[in-house]
Design a protein around this motif. Structure first.
Motif, PDB file in Angstrom:
ATOM      1  N   UNK A 165       0.825  -1.194   0.000  1.00  0.00           N
ATOM      2  CA  UNK A 165       0.000   0.000   0.000  1.00  0.00           C
ATOM      3  C   UNK A 165       0.868   1.255   0.000  1.00  0.00           C
ATOM      4  N   UNK A 166       0.478   2.239  -0.804  1.00  0.00           N
ATOM      5  CA  UNK A 166       1.278   3.452  -0.943  1.00  0.00           C
ATOM      6  C   UNK A 166       0.407   4.687  -0.810  1.00  0.00           C
ATOM      7  N   UNK A 167       0.998   5.737  -0.288  1.00  0.00           N
ATOM      8  CA  UNK A 167       0.286   6.998  -0.178  1.00  0.00           C
ATOM      9  C   UNK A 167       0.099   7.652  -1.534  1.00  0.00           C
ATOM     10  N   UNK A 168      -1.071   8.210  -1.735  1.00  0.00           N
ATOM     11  CA  UNK A 168      -1.403   8.869  -2.995  1.00  0.00           C
ATOM     12  C   UNK A 168      -1.477  10.386  -2.792  1.00  0.00           C
ATOM     13  N   UNK A 169      -2.279  10.799  -1.834  1.00  0.00           N
ATOM     14  CA  UNK A 169      -2.452  12.220  -1.557  1.00  0.00           C
ATOM     15  C   UNK A 169      -2.941  12.371  -0.128  1.00  0.00           C
ATOM     16  N   UNK A 170      -2.572  13.463   0.493  1.00  0.00           N
ATOM     17  CA  UNK A 170      -2.996  13.703   1.867  1.00  0.00           C
ATOM     18  C   UNK A 170      -3.035  15.188   2.132  1.00  0.00           C
ATOM     19  N   UNK A 171      -3.711  15.537   3.200  1.00  0.00           N
ATOM     20  CA  UNK A 171      -3.805  16.933   3.586  1.00  0.00           C
ATOM     21  C   UNK A 171      -3.672  17.051   5.097  1.00  0.00           C
ATOM     22  N   UNK A 172      -2.877  18.014   5.540  1.00  0.00           N
ATOM     23  CA  UNK A 172      -2.797  18.339   6.958  1.00  0.00           C
ATOM     24  C   UNK A 172      -3.877  19.373   7.233  1.00  0.00           C
ATOM     25  N   UNK A 195      -3.832  23.092   5.878  1.00  0.00           N
ATOM     26  CA  UNK A 195      -4.265  22.866   4.502  1.00  0.00           C
ATOM     27  C   UNK A 195      -3.147  22.414   3.594  1.00  0.00           C
ATOM     28  N   UNK A 196      -2.039  22.011   4.176  1.00  0.00           N
ATOM     29  CA  UNK A 196      -0.896  21.550   3.382  1.00  0.00           C
ATOM     30  C   UNK A 196      -1.244  20.240   2.697  1.00  0.00           C
ATOM     31  N   UNK A 197      -0.975  20.175   1.417  1.00  0.00           N
ATOM     32  CA  UNK A 197      -1.280  18.956   0.667  1.00  0.00           C
ATOM     33  C   UNK A 197      -0.005  18.230   0.252  1.00  0.00           C
ATOM     34  N   UNK A 198      -0.127  16.943   0.119  1.00  0.00           N
ATOM     35  CA  UNK A 198       0.968  16.075  -0.267  1.00  0.00           C
ATOM     36  C   UNK A 198       0.479  15.171  -1.388  1.00  0.00           C
ATOM     37  N   UNK A 199       1.329  14.952  -2.369  1.00  0.00           N
ATOM     38  CA  UNK A 199       0.982  14.077  -3.476  1.00  0.00           C
ATOM     39  C   UNK A 199       2.148  13.166  -3.817  1.00  0.00           C
ATOM     40  N   UNK A 200       1.811  11.949  -4.178  1.00  0.00           N
ATOM     41  CA  UNK A 200       2.830  11.074  -4.751  1.00  0.00           C
ATOM     42  C   UNK A 200       3.209  11.610  -6.122  1.00  0.00           C
ATOM     43  N   UNK A 201       4.460  11.436  -6.495  1.00  0.00           N
ATOM     44  CA  UNK A 201       4.929  11.949  -7.788  1.00  0.00           C
ATOM     45  C   UNK A 201       4.104  11.396  -8.944  1.00  0.00           C
ATOM     46  N   UNK A 202       3.656  10.180  -8.811  1.00  0.00           N
ATOM     47  CA  UNK A 202       2.945   9.523  -9.903  1.00  0.00           C
ATOM     48  C   UNK A 202       1.573  10.126 -10.188  1.00  0.00           C
ATOM     49  N   UNK A 237       0.839  13.629  -9.322  1.00  0.00           N
ATOM     50  CA  UNK A 237       0.892  15.100  -9.356  1.00  0.00           C
ATOM     51  C   UNK A 237       0.416  15.616 -10.714  1.00  0.00           C
ATOM     52  N   UNK A 238      -0.432  16.638 -10.646  1.00  0.00           N
ATOM     53  CA  UNK A 238      -0.959  17.223 -11.866  1.00  0.00           C
ATOM     54  C   UNK A 238      -2.194  16.528 -12.398  1.00  0.00           C
ATOM     55  N   UNK A 239      -2.508  15.356 -11.859  1.00  0.00           N
ATOM     56  CA  UNK A 239      -3.689  14.612 -12.303  1.00  0.00           C
ATOM     57  C   UNK A 239      -4.726  14.459 -11.195  1.00  0.00           C
ATOM     58  N   UNK A 240      -4.273  14.293  -9.974  1.00  0.00           N
ATOM     59  CA  UNK A 240      -5.182  14.097  -8.834  1.00  0.00           C
ATOM     60  C   UNK A 240      -5.198  15.350  -7.969  1.00  0.00           C
ATOM     61  N   UNK A 241      -6.355  15.625  -7.383  1.00  0.00           N
ATOM     62  CA  UNK A 241      -6.487  16.750  -6.473  1.00  0.00           C
ATOM     63  C   UNK A 241      -7.245  16.309  -5.231  1.00  0.00           C
ATOM     64  N   UNK A 242      -6.647  16.563  -4.079  1.00  0.00           N
ATOM     65  CA  UNK A 242      -7.296  16.256  -2.810  1.00  0.00           C
ATOM     66  C   UNK A 242      -7.953  17.516  -2.274  1.00  0.00           C
ATOM     67  N   UNK A 286      -7.385  12.177 -15.941  1.00  0.00           N
ATOM     68  CA  UNK A 286      -6.385  11.554 -16.819  1.00  0.00           C
ATOM     69  C   UNK A 286      -5.932  10.213 -16.263  1.00  0.00           C
ATOM     70  N   UNK A 287      -6.889   9.405 -15.897  1.00  0.00           N
ATOM     71  CA  UNK A 287      -6.569   8.127 -15.276  1.00  0.00           C
ATOM     72  C   UNK A 287      -5.832   7.199 -16.227  1.00  0.00           C
ATOM     73  N   UNK A 288      -4.937   6.424 -15.642  1.00  0.00           N
ATOM     74  CA  UNK A 288      -4.114   5.479 -16.388  1.00  0.00           C
ATOM     75  C   UNK A 288      -4.365   4.066 -15.864  1.00  0.00           C
ATOM     76  N   UNK A 289      -4.104   3.061 -16.675  1.00  0.00           N
ATOM     77  CA  UNK A 289      -4.276   1.681 -16.181  1.00  0.00           C
ATOM     78  C   UNK A 289      -3.490   1.414 -14.904  1.00  0.00           C
ATOM     79  N   UNK A 290      -2.340   2.047 -14.762  1.00  0.00           N
ATOM     80  CA  UNK A 290      -1.537   1.827 -13.554  1.00  0.00           C
ATOM     81  C   UNK A 290      -2.132   2.463 -12.307  1.00  0.00           C
TER      82      UNK A 290
END
Length: 123
Positions: A45-52, A56-63, A65-70, A85-89
């Motif tokens: 299991x891996x982190x995708x996005x989070x917010x403090x 309001x600080x947000x965190x995104x996995x590099x994979x 960024x630019x596609x997902x918004x929390x 812009x979802x991908x099969x991965x």
């Protein structure tokens, strides 16, 4: 105790969008991180996005960024993950999680977890 319930998963074609929701059973305190993790078959299991919450600080996995918004709606005790812009991965079970702390993606474990919602992206 915080109970988290995810929804919004489904099956889409590559390039499509989904919005995941996570409803918390109680107001999430301002000193908490709340976020999204994902786990695909045979992988950890891996982190995708989070917010403090507090800053309001947000965190995104590099994979993602630019596609997902929390984002969050405090009035509804709800966390969202807009996935474009979802991908099969991106195919995985997506989990909502929360814990105290102001740095969301350090090594401290998340203590509260939802049951997950499945996202499947076909090519």
């Amino acid at each position: 105790q915080v109970q988290l319930v995810e929804s919004g998963g489904g099956s889409v074609q590559a390039g499509g969008s989904l919005r995941l929701s996570c409803v918390a059973s109680t107001v999430i305190r301002s000193n908490y991180c709340i976020g999204w993790f994902r786990q695909s078959s045979g992988q950890e299991r891996k982190g995708v996005a989070a917010i403090y919450i507090g800053a309001g600080t947000t965190y995104y996995a590099d994979s993602v960024k630019g596609r997902f918004t929390i984002s969050q709606d405090n009035a509804k005790n709800t966390l969202y993950l807009q996935m474009n812009s979802l991908k099969p991965e991106d195919t995985a079970m997506y989990y909502c999680a929360a814990r105290p702390g102001d740095v969301c993606f350090d090594r401290r474990p998340f203590g509260y977890w939802g049951q997950g919602t499945q996202v499947t992206v076909s090519s």
